[in-house]
Design a protein around this motif. Structure first.
Motif, PDB file in Angstrom:
ATOM      1  N   PRO A 199      35.788  13.315 -46.924  1.00 48.33           N
ATOM      2  CA  PRO A 199      35.941  13.646 -48.338  1.00 48.33           C
ATOM      3  C   PRO A 199      37.320  13.253 -48.853  1.00 48.33           C
ATOM      4  O   PRO A 199      38.309  13.283 -48.116  1.00 48.33           O
ATOM      5  CB  PRO A 199      35.766  15.172 -48.357  1.00 48.33           C
ATOM      6  N   ASP A 200      37.369  12.883 -50.135  1.00 47.04           N
ATOM      7  CA  ASP A 200      38.650  12.516 -50.740  1.00 47.04           C
ATOM      8  C   ASP A 200      39.349  13.725 -51.348  1.00 47.04           C
ATOM      9  O   ASP A 200      40.408  13.583 -51.952  1.00 47.04           O
ATOM     10  CB  ASP A 200      38.436  11.445 -51.812  1.00 47.04           C
ATOM     11  N   PHE A 201      38.773  14.910 -51.184  1.00 48.91           N
ATOM     12  CA  PHE A 201      39.358  16.127 -51.735  1.00 48.91           C
ATOM     13  C   PHE A 201      40.392  16.716 -50.769  1.00 48.91           C
ATOM     14  O   PHE A 201      40.298  16.527 -49.555  1.00 48.91           O
ATOM     15  CB  PHE A 201      38.269  17.173 -51.981  1.00 48.91           C
ATOM     16  N   PRO A 202      41.376  17.461 -51.292  1.00 46.78           N
ATOM     17  CA  PRO A 202      42.265  18.217 -50.393  1.00 46.78           C
ATOM     18  C   PRO A 202      41.524  19.413 -49.820  1.00 46.78           C
ATOM     19  O   PRO A 202      40.521  19.878 -50.387  1.00 46.78           O
ATOM     20  CB  PRO A 202      43.406  18.663 -51.320  1.00 46.78           C
ATOM     21  N   SER A 203      41.991  19.905 -48.692  1.00 50.02           N
ATOM     22  CA  SER A 203      41.424  21.138 -48.144  1.00 50.02           C
ATOM     23  C   SER A 203      41.651  22.280 -49.146  1.00 50.02           C
ATOM     24  O   SER A 203      42.652  22.284 -49.866  1.00 50.02           O
ATOM     25  CB  SER A 203      42.070  21.477 -46.806  1.00 50.02           C
ATOM     26  N   PRO A 204      40.747  23.250 -49.215  1.00 43.17           N
ATOM     27  CA  PRO A 204      40.884  24.352 -50.172  1.00 43.17           C
ATOM     28  C   PRO A 204      42.221  25.071 -50.028  1.00 43.17           C
ATOM     29  O   PRO A 204      42.730  25.242 -48.908  1.00 43.17           O
ATOM     30  CB  PRO A 204      39.713  25.271 -49.833  1.00 43.17           C
ATOM     31  N   PRO A 205      42.819  25.521 -51.143  1.00 42.98           N
ATOM     32  CA  PRO A 205      44.153  26.151 -51.092  1.00 42.98           C
ATOM     33  C   PRO A 205      44.237  27.349 -50.163  1.00 42.98           C
ATOM     34  O   PRO A 205      45.246  27.535 -49.479  1.00 42.98           O
ATOM     35  CB  PRO A 205      44.396  26.553 -52.553  1.00 42.98           C
ATOM     36  N   SER A 260      33.457  28.578 -52.986  1.00 43.70           N
ATOM     37  CA  SER A 260      33.189  27.845 -54.231  1.00 43.70           C
ATOM     38  C   SER A 260      33.568  26.375 -54.135  1.00 43.70           C
ATOM     39  O   SER A 260      32.941  25.515 -54.783  1.00 43.70           O
ATOM     40  CB  SER A 260      33.924  28.498 -55.404  1.00 43.70           C
ATOM     41  N   ALA A 261      34.573  26.034 -53.324  1.00 40.23           N
ATOM     42  CA  ALA A 261      34.974  24.631 -53.199  1.00 40.23           C
ATOM     43  C   ALA A 261      33.852  23.783 -52.608  1.00 40.23           C
ATOM     44  O   ALA A 261      33.743  22.592 -52.917  1.00 40.23           O
ATOM     45  CB  ALA A 261      36.224  24.515 -52.329  1.00 40.23           C
ATOM     46  N   VAL A 262      33.010  24.390 -51.785  1.00 37.13           N
ATOM     47  CA  VAL A 262      31.904  23.651 -51.180  1.00 37.13           C
ATOM     48  C   VAL A 262      30.953  23.160 -52.265  1.00 37.13           C
ATOM     49  O   VAL A 262      30.543  21.998 -52.283  1.00 37.13           O
ATOM     50  CB  VAL A 262      31.160  24.527 -50.157  1.00 37.13           C
ATOM     51  N   ALA A 263      30.616  24.045 -53.195  1.00 36.25           N
ATOM     52  CA  ALA A 263      29.706  23.671 -54.274  1.00 36.25           C
ATOM     53  C   ALA A 263      30.338  22.632 -55.195  1.00 36.25           C
ATOM     54  O   ALA A 263      29.656  21.709 -55.667  1.00 36.25           O
ATOM     55  CB  ALA A 263      29.312  24.915 -55.063  1.00 36.25           C
ATOM     56  N   THR A 264      31.634  22.752 -55.429  1.00 34.36           N
ATOM     57  CA  THR A 264      32.324  21.788 -56.293  1.00 34.36           C
ATOM     58  C   THR A 264      32.295  20.392 -55.687  1.00 34.36           C
ATOM     59  O   THR A 264      31.992  19.401 -56.372  1.00 34.36           O
ATOM     60  CB  THR A 264      33.781  22.234 -56.517  1.00 34.36           C
ATOM     61  N   MET A 265      32.603  20.302 -54.405  1.00 32.42           N
ATOM     62  CA  MET A 265      32.593  18.993 -53.748  1.00 32.42           C
ATOM     63  C   MET A 265      31.175  18.429 -53.667  1.00 32.42           C
ATOM     64  O   MET A 265      30.961  17.232 -53.880  1.00 32.42           O
ATOM     65  CB  MET A 265      33.222  19.106 -52.354  1.00 32.42           C
ATOM     66  N   LYS A 271      33.568  18.111 -42.698  1.00 30.67           N
ATOM     67  CA  LYS A 271      32.912  17.530 -43.868  1.00 30.67           C
ATOM     68  C   LYS A 271      32.726  18.562 -44.986  1.00 30.67           C
ATOM     69  O   LYS A 271      32.989  18.278 -46.154  1.00 30.67           O
ATOM     70  CB  LYS A 271      31.554  16.943 -43.478  1.00 30.67           C
ATOM     71  N   THR A 272      32.270  19.751 -44.627  1.00 29.91           N
ATOM     72  CA  THR A 272      31.977  20.771 -45.637  1.00 29.91           C
ATOM     73  C   THR A 272      33.217  21.215 -46.381  1.00 29.91           C
ATOM     74  O   THR A 272      33.173  21.450 -47.597  1.00 29.91           O
ATOM     75  CB  THR A 272      31.306  21.986 -44.969  1.00 29.91           C
ATOM     76  N   TYR A 273      34.339  21.330 -45.682  1.00 30.62           N
ATOM     77  CA  TYR A 273      35.553  21.895 -46.272  1.00 30.62           C
ATOM     78  C   TYR A 273      36.676  20.875 -46.438  1.00 30.62           C
ATOM     79  O   TYR A 273      37.820  21.260 -46.679  1.00 30.62           O
ATOM     80  CB  TYR A 273      36.041  23.071 -45.408  1.00 30.62           C
ATOM     81  N   ALA A 274      36.363  19.591 -46.334  1.00 31.35           N
ATOM     82  CA  ALA A 274      37.379  18.537 -46.474  1.00 31.35           C
ATOM     83  C   ALA A 274      38.538  18.784 -45.513  1.00 31.35           C
ATOM     84  O   ALA A 274      39.711  18.768 -45.893  1.00 31.35           O
ATOM     85  CB  ALA A 274      37.887  18.450 -47.916  1.00 31.35           C
ATOM     86  N   MET A 275      38.214  18.981 -44.239  1.00 35.10           N
ATOM     87  CA  MET A 275      39.208  19.316 -43.222  1.00 35.10           C
ATOM     88  C   MET A 275      39.146  18.336 -42.046  1.00 35.10           C
ATOM     89  O   MET A 275      39.330  18.727 -40.885  1.00 35.10           O
ATOM     90  CB  MET A 275      39.001  20.758 -42.729  1.00 35.10           C
ATOM     91  N   PHE A 331      29.837  14.782 -54.983  1.00 33.28           N
ATOM     92  CA  PHE A 331      29.150  13.819 -54.115  1.00 33.28           C
ATOM     93  C   PHE A 331      27.782  13.461 -54.678  1.00 33.28           C
ATOM     94  O   PHE A 331      27.352  12.303 -54.614  1.00 33.28           O
ATOM     95  CB  PHE A 331      28.997  14.381 -52.702  1.00 33.28           C
ATOM     96  N   ASP A 332      27.093  14.442 -55.227  1.00 29.24           N
ATOM     97  CA  ASP A 332      25.776  14.185 -55.797  1.00 29.24           C
ATOM     98  C   ASP A 332      25.882  13.199 -56.966  1.00 29.24           C
ATOM     99  O   ASP A 332      25.086  12.258 -57.086  1.00 29.24           O
ATOM    100  CB  ASP A 332      25.162  15.504 -56.263  1.00 29.24           C
ATOM    101  N   ARG A 333      26.863  13.407 -57.818  1.00 29.86           N
ATOM    102  CA  ARG A 333      27.072  12.490 -58.957  1.00 29.86           C
ATOM    103  C   ARG A 333      27.371  11.082 -58.459  1.00 29.86           C
ATOM    104  O   ARG A 333      26.797  10.091 -58.948  1.00 29.86           O
ATOM    105  CB  ARG A 333      28.227  13.014 -59.814  1.00 29.86           C
ATOM    106  N   ARG A 334      28.233  10.967 -57.496  1.00 29.15           N
ATOM    107  CA  ARG A 334      28.592   9.653 -56.956  1.00 29.15           C
ATOM    108  C   ARG A 334      27.406   9.005 -56.238  1.00 29.15           C
ATOM    109  O   ARG A 334      27.215   7.787 -56.311  1.00 29.15           O
ATOM    110  CB  ARG A 334      29.776   9.812 -55.996  1.00 29.15           C
TER     111      ARG A 334
END
Length: 419
Positions: A61-67, A309-314, A259-263, A318-321
């Motif tokens: 994932p291109d997202f940062p890990s959740p804060p 909540s970050a899981v649903a956001t990511m 994958k799930t948590y961008a870790m 991904f679904d849009r992409r």
């Protein structure tokens, strides 16, 4: 009687003649380097040199890990207790969190003794196979496969047996195919849904059918569930031993936070299975890496037990992409792209493009086509040869929306010129 001549001590004795010195073991020399990591490294090197390469190779994932995960790691790093060795099998807090997460997400009951925390999902796969296989054991391997699977099987002494599914079936293998590939030496089925590299997701009824077939055949199952939360369009990815509880005593589940948590960089995975198998794999790990870094383990506790909540956001991104990439790939003449229902990969067939001139060159393999895309369009993809099926490309849509559109647009312009 003839006597042997007595050596003259004044004459030097030549050293014995030896075969050519072998510098690397045959076992390790036979390993094929990870094609996905190689392509990603090449793309990054070109970008660092100023070439505007867009990379579709990396499976992260291109997202940062959740804060809250990062905050937990900072606190863990400041605690001197985490500066020391900890149990090779994993911190008790993380093993308990994995047990609770597995029940929450899969409905599968387990105990901390059934869990081994590993340095990422890749180590979990390797240790599970090393624990379950003896030399010559055959492993049924649905194909296209993740590049590491056949190498890990061979390193464990096993024999990978590809069972190929193509785009006509949505890359889903059937029980009939698996049964046709089974022999007296078949020991294990390696199952992955959602799948890398195709994004294929087996419906629950098919997972149940395959699980019951494996049970009746007396096989073990290694099921990789690393993409379990990345499903789209109403698809679900239930755990095989949850659907077929009788299989749990012959099934090892591999998972992780990457994958799930961008870790991906934190390197925390696990295997979950029968206590005797887990104990043996833990003994193996005690002689290889010992414990996973304590700071990473406590960050994983925060990921599994904290705000989800970050899981649903990511997943929404991904679904849009996913939809954008598939629609754009389907606009390229000669490209056939089934819609992936999980993970973050598209796996289009490019067989219709092979043997045709593109940008003044004729490419005959998907490896050559991937090279052409990198050289002429500055787009990095991975050829299907790496996944056991020539004639395909794997593209990850785990990158920014703008880069995704620009990268596939470059492919459209180049491949649209195919004669």
């Amino acid at each position: 009687m003839t006597t042997a001549p007595v050596p003259d001590p004044a004459v030097p004795v030549p050293p014995p003649v030896r075969p050519a010195e072998r510098r690397v073991s045959r076992r390790v020399a036979a390993i094929t380097p990870s094609a996905t990591l190689a392509v990603d490294a090449r793309a990054k090197a070109l970008r660092a040199a100023g070439t505007p390469v867009i990379g579709f190779a990396a499976g992260e994932p291109d997202f940062p890990s959740p804060p809250h995960v990062v905050a937990a790691a900072v606190a863990a790093a400041q605690d001197p207790a985490n500066h020391r060795y900890s149990p090779a099998g994993g911190l008790p807090a993380l093993k308990e969190a994995i047990v609770a997460k597995t029940l929450r997400d899969s409905g599968l009951q387990a105990r901390p003794a059934d869990v081994l925390v590993t340095n990422g999902g890749k180590q979990a796969v390797q240790e599970a196979l090393a624990t379950m296989l003896d030399p010559g054991d055959e492993v049924l391997l649905p194909t296209p496969y993740w590049t590491t699977y056949p190498e890990a099987i061979r390193l464990a002494g096993g024999v990978p047996v590809p069972v190929v599914a193509d785009e006509a079936s949505g890359y889903l293998v059937s029980v009939g195919q698996l049964e046709a590939a089974r022999t007296a030496r078949t020991r294990l089925l390696l199952f992955c849904s959602p799948a890398n590299p195709t994004g294929a997701v087996h419906p629950p009824e098919e997972v149940t059918e395959i699980g019951r077939w494996a049970l009746d055949a007396g096989l073990w199952v290694l099921t990789d569930e690393i993409y379990e939360h990345l499903v789209y369009g109403g698809a679900t990815a239930p755990s095989m031993p949850a659907l077929v509880p009788e299989l749990q005593s012959r099934c090892v589940v591999v998972n992780g936070v990457a994958k799930t948590y961008a870790m991906t960089g934190w390197r925390v995975g696990w295997l979950l299975g029968p206590a005797d198998v887990v104990a043996a794999a833990t003994a193996l790990q005690s002689h290889s890496t010992s414990n996973v870094a304590n700071v990473s383990q406590l960050a994983a506790v925060a990921a599994l037990t904290g705000d989800q909540s970050a899981v649903a956001t990511m997943r929404a991104a991904f679904d849009r992409r996913r939809q954008t990439m598939v629609a754009m790939l389907r606009e390229i003449p000669g490209v056939a792209c089934p819609e992936p229902q999980g993970a973050f990969y598209a796996y289009p067939s490019v067989k219709a493009l092979l043997g045709r001139p593109i940008a003044g060159r004729t490419v005959h393999t998907s490896v050559e086509l991937a090279e052409l895309l990198l050289e002429e369009a500055q787009v990095a993809v991975v050829a299907g040869e790496a996944f056991g099926t020539p004639g395909y490309l794997r593209l990850s849509y785990s990158l920014g929306d703008d880069d995704l559109v620009e990268g596939v647009s470059r492919m459209q312009r180049l491949l649209g010129s195919a004669g």
